[in-house]
Design a protein around this motif. Sequence first.
Motif, PDB file in Angstrom:
ATOM      1  N   LEU A 252      64.288  89.887 110.663  1.00  0.00           N
ATOM      2  CA  LEU A 252      65.585  89.803 111.318  1.00  0.00           C
ATOM      3  C   LEU A 252      65.674  88.514 112.125  1.00  0.00           C
ATOM      4  O   LEU A 252      64.719  88.116 112.798  1.00  0.00           O
ATOM      5  N   LYS A 253      66.810  87.887 112.042  1.00  0.00           N
ATOM      6  CA  LYS A 253      67.117  86.731 112.878  1.00  0.00           C
ATOM      7  C   LYS A 253      68.306  87.115 113.741  1.00  0.00           C
ATOM      8  O   LYS A 253      69.369  87.473 113.214  1.00  0.00           O
ATOM      9  N   ILE A 254      68.147  87.058 115.058  1.00  0.00           N
ATOM     10  CA  ILE A 254      69.171  87.525 115.986  1.00  0.00           C
ATOM     11  C   ILE A 254      69.742  86.327 116.722  1.00  0.00           C
ATOM     12  O   ILE A 254      68.998  85.570 117.369  1.00  0.00           O
ATOM     13  N   VAL A 255      71.058  86.154 116.607  1.00  0.00           N
ATOM     14  CA  VAL A 255      71.719  84.979 117.180  1.00  0.00           C
ATOM     15  C   VAL A 255      72.988  85.412 117.894  1.00  0.00           C
ATOM     16  O   VAL A 255      73.505  86.519 117.690  1.00  0.00           O
ATOM     17  N   ASP A 256      73.521  84.499 118.727  1.00  0.00           N
ATOM     18  CA  ASP A 256      74.822  84.751 119.336  1.00  0.00           C
ATOM     19  C   ASP A 256      75.925  84.221 118.423  1.00  0.00           C
ATOM     20  O   ASP A 256      75.666  83.774 117.297  1.00  0.00           O
ATOM     21  N   GLU A 257      77.152  84.254 118.900  1.00  0.00           N
ATOM     22  CA  GLU A 257      78.277  83.868 118.052  1.00  0.00           C
ATOM     23  C   GLU A 257      78.250  82.396 117.663  1.00  0.00           C
ATOM     24  O   GLU A 257      78.892  81.995 116.681  1.00  0.00           O
ATOM     25  N   ALA A 258      77.485  81.585 118.412  1.00  0.00           N
ATOM     26  CA  ALA A 258      77.359  80.168 118.075  1.00  0.00           C
ATOM     27  C   ALA A 258      76.131  79.881 117.219  1.00  0.00           C
ATOM     28  O   ALA A 258      75.838  78.728 116.922  1.00  0.00           O
ATOM     29  N   GLY A 259      75.420  80.929 116.828  1.00  0.00           N
ATOM     30  CA  GLY A 259      74.236  80.738 115.987  1.00  0.00           C
ATOM     31  C   GLY A 259      72.968  80.429 116.750  1.00  0.00           C
ATOM     32  O   GLY A 259      71.942  80.113 116.146  1.00  0.00           O
ATOM     33  N   ARG A 260      72.996  80.539 118.089  1.00  0.00           N
ATOM     34  CA  ARG A 260      71.810  80.268 118.896  1.00  0.00           C
ATOM     35  C   ARG A 260      70.921  81.503 118.964  1.00  0.00           C
ATOM     36  O   ARG A 260      71.432  82.616 119.176  1.00  0.00           O
ATOM     37  N   PRO A 261      69.601  81.335 118.793  1.00  0.00           N
ATOM     38  CA  PRO A 261      68.704  82.496 118.844  1.00  0.00           C
ATOM     39  C   PRO A 261      68.767  83.194 120.193  1.00  0.00           C
ATOM     40  O   PRO A 261      68.927  82.552 121.240  1.00  0.00           O
ATOM     41  N   LEU A 262      68.634  84.516 120.160  1.00  0.00           N
ATOM     42  CA  LEU A 262      68.682  85.323 121.372  1.00  0.00           C
ATOM     43  C   LEU A 262      67.411  86.146 121.526  1.00  0.00           C
ATOM     44  O   LEU A 262      66.962  86.767 120.553  1.00  0.00           O
ATOM     45  N   PRO A 263      66.832  86.220 122.728  1.00  0.00           N
ATOM     46  CA  PRO A 263      65.856  87.286 122.987  1.00  0.00           C
ATOM     47  C   PRO A 263      66.572  88.620 122.781  1.00  0.00           C
ATOM     48  O   PRO A 263      67.754  88.754 123.120  1.00  0.00           O
ATOM     49  N   ALA A 264      65.898  89.581 122.248  1.00  0.00           N
ATOM     50  CA  ALA A 264      66.595  90.824 121.914  1.00  0.00           C
ATOM     51  C   ALA A 264      65.634  91.982 121.811  1.00  0.00           C
ATOM     52  O   ALA A 264      64.404  91.813 121.774  1.00  0.00           O
ATOM     53  N   LYS A 265      66.233  93.167 121.724  1.00  0.00           N
ATOM     54  CA  LYS A 265      65.514  94.425 121.550  1.00  0.00           C
ATOM     55  C   LYS A 265      66.029  95.077 120.273  1.00  0.00           C
ATOM     56  O   LYS A 265      67.236  95.183 120.069  1.00  0.00           O
ATOM     57  N   VAL A 266      65.096  95.525 119.428  1.00  0.00           N
ATOM     58  CA  VAL A 266      65.464  96.128 118.149  1.00  0.00           C
ATOM     59  C   VAL A 266      64.750  97.466 118.027  1.00  0.00           C
ATOM     60  O   VAL A 266      63.516  97.526 118.062  1.00  0.00           O
ATOM     61  N   GLU A 267      65.529  98.527 117.868  1.00  0.00           N
ATOM     62  CA  GLU A 267      64.951  99.859 117.728  1.00  0.00           C
ATOM     63  C   GLU A 267      65.131 100.351 116.299  1.00  0.00           C
ATOM     64  O   GLU A 267      66.219 100.269 115.732  1.00  0.00           O
ATOM     65  N   PHE A 268      64.041 100.883 115.730  1.00  0.00           N
ATOM     66  CA  PHE A 268      64.035 101.406 114.369  1.00  0.00           C
ATOM     67  C   PHE A 268      63.814 102.923 114.425  1.00  0.00           C
ATOM     68  O   PHE A 268      62.826 103.381 115.005  1.00  0.00           O
ATOM     69  N   ALA A 269      64.720 103.677 113.821  1.00  0.00           N
ATOM     70  CA  ALA A 269      64.582 105.136 113.760  1.00  0.00           C
ATOM     71  C   ALA A 269      64.709 105.572 112.307  1.00  0.00           C
ATOM     72  O   ALA A 269      65.732 105.299 111.658  1.00  0.00           O
TER      73      ALA A 269
END
Length: 858
Positions: free
Chosen positions: A370-387
């Motif tokens: 997964l690549k997580i970005v904001d609306e401008a395409g900049r990478p974001l620190p993030a939290k991803v939960e898998f269930a």
Amino acid sequence: MCSSLSAVLIACRWSRLLAALFTVLLSVPWVSVVQADDPLVAVLTAENWEQLVPQGKEVDAIYGDVVLRNDFVTAVIARPDAARHANMTIRSVGGCLIDLAVRGHESDQLGAFFPGRRAFAFTDLRIAESKRLGGRADVTVTAAGSEKAPEFRTEWSLGAGDRFLTAVSTWKNTTSADLTVVLEDAVRADGGKEDMPKCPDGDRRLFWFHDIHWQQAYGVHVPGFRMRSKNGNRETDLAYEPESGGSVVLKPGESVTLRRMIYVNTDLPAVRADHADSLGTGGSLQSAVLRVTAANGPILGARVELRSGDDVLGTVVTGAEGTVPVRLPAGNVTAVVSIDGQQFESREVTLTDGRIQLRVDEYRGGQVQLKIVDEAGRPLPAKVEFAGRTGTVTPRWAPETAEYFVKNVAYTASGTVQARLAAGEYDVTVSHGPEYNAEFMKLQVEAGGVTQRTVVLPRVVSTEGWVSADFHSHSTPSGDNTSSQLGRVLNLAAEHVEFAPCTEHNRVSTYADHLRTLQLAGYLATVEGMELTGQPLPLNHQNVFPMRFRPRTQDGGGPVTDVSPEAQMERLAAWDENSVKLIQQNHPDVGWLFYDKDGNQQADGGHERSFGLINVMEIHPIDKLLKRDRFDIRGGKPIENHTALNWLQLLNQGFRIYGVVNTDSHYNYHGSGGLRIWLKSSTDDPARISSDEMRDVSREGRIIMSNGPYLEVSFGESGSAAARAISGEDLRAASGKVTGHIRVQCANWLDIDTVQVLVNGRPADGLTFTSQSHPQLFGTGVVKFEQSVELQLAGDAHLVVLVGHATQVLGGVVGPDWGQQHPTALSNPVFVDVDGGGFRANRDTLDIPLPVKFVAPK
């Protein structure tokens, strides 16, 4: 015979020892240069710190402690000082073993080993190093005897080829009568939230415990004595008696000696093998490379529990290429393999040509990228939960103390997540705090395949001129938990907390190194601080920042606690040459603090010397204000005073102490993010945030409290062109006519249905709006409510705005615990002066008595 450079013998009181040790030890070559097989002993200094201190999240060494090290083991003995504490709960460690790690994989997980089970206070220390017989390094600590208690001496020793630390203790009867000596030790290892099996209670040859995730295992063997272990909540007591049985009775002048061999290695089977080697029985063990593979190839990080009949040999964790070296007893051995928390059926272990091949073909896994970005395409620190959905197993990567993968949640500093998952379908939640929309998606993982997605999290909530903060967080240096501090920083950044002081219990500490490691300085600002946690609990807790950090010293250079909240706060205020600080009262029982000093449920003057020192006070849970019960009711029972309601009472009594809400997070599974504050700021860029500005605006009350909704509030005199007042400010309104502007924004995963204006803590007539009573005022987009309101005040008043949702809860984005809250935000008061004499409180108690200390009804 030892040369003058290879033996240092110093014996004196510790007050004179440290300076002498620094002078002598720094002059000898082996402090900085060690021959391959020579053991080393050295006092820790700024010059040798980086070379000698072991790694691991439980390392508690400071300058002045003593290191013993050879090619296999590093040990730290705390300097014998009555004030030497490893952390808030591991105390009086002078002369004790506080850090122990295997050199091949340094990951110290030992709290402390207390020889004599804390019955003796060591004062004298002697250091020696010899190159005879392959070399030994020794540290001897002594507690002087008296007419009432024996002399107690412990020699910590490490030989050149030893794979264990030796501790030899001698009890000598210095009294004039026969003395019965109790032979015992204590071992502190906190495993409550770890994957840490411990040796069961009872008699045994080897006591052991193993932190499987952090990959460090320990063992204790005592030759010539029977050992009995008893596990407590955090500490294990070890009691010894001679093989022949009976008590140990010493006549005057007699002594008894006890030798322990303390092992450390990456896993329990390795500790068992080291134990066997030290007893001369290791030759019967079979060496092998164990390899775990599945249909897609080798499995990194597989856990393999090994058994021989009914005996558990321990668990190993595979590394690169799915392999791990093992030494196992001959005979039938079975293995149970677990991959990411999914356990498979037991299978027999077959050793062939030095190899053990374990095939787990029933595991079919794939990769998610997964690549997580904001609306401008900049990478974001993030939290991803898998269930896992129906039929698919939810992963369980690591315990709640971990860093990047915590139970079924992945945290990323860079915006990239690469995870192994069992084939199947998953519900995936990707989030970055309440200013950003969360992404909810279904993800299909194919066996042997790679599932790639780019996830865009738009920042939809506009908070210009305000930054989010959490003033209360913890990790393992606090001593009441074992979470990685790096994991705490990851939590904060992933939840889009933009300012977070470091507030460990009873020590000044810093997040700065972790921010550099994670390259997160552009996302999260910080400052050194602490939580001073004294008695009585839980009242006497205060957070404070900024504090001067003195690294690698006792308590980071912070003050000690006091049994008086007043004295403790005065100490904090005066610390660092009376520097300007923010002092926050943590989770108070408002009645006990302000109106019931002796806690007897009878009103008195409270801890009045502290009142002028408290700048802000935690008042959560704020969603309880949506119901306004006198007490905090949970499960149908009152559990404590209603702190937020009591705070409104305090405002009416003339206290100007501002409210804050913080997570007080201790673990890393959805630890941060469930509560936050927004602070007025001259910059929206975390890299440019000034901690002094954050301190000052907080002292002035420019604070909005929330568990998610973003609330903007301002008030002005109706018809006046004068500047409007925000939280914490004063407003002159001679006419008594005030216009308020209220705006609430929410991301796509939370909502509000109630807006209420409180005048002197009471709901103002006609100014409670709900989605049922005023549906036209509530929006369905990001802006949930935006309205101007008119008030006619008869006299001075403080104005607070409460918004929330009466029925919905936050839900899974913030985790199972925080998710039970109702979305809520609360402003700090604007103080309106109507008569021109300055704001005066009205003394209203809001129809309930002023609180006293809460005592749960029987």
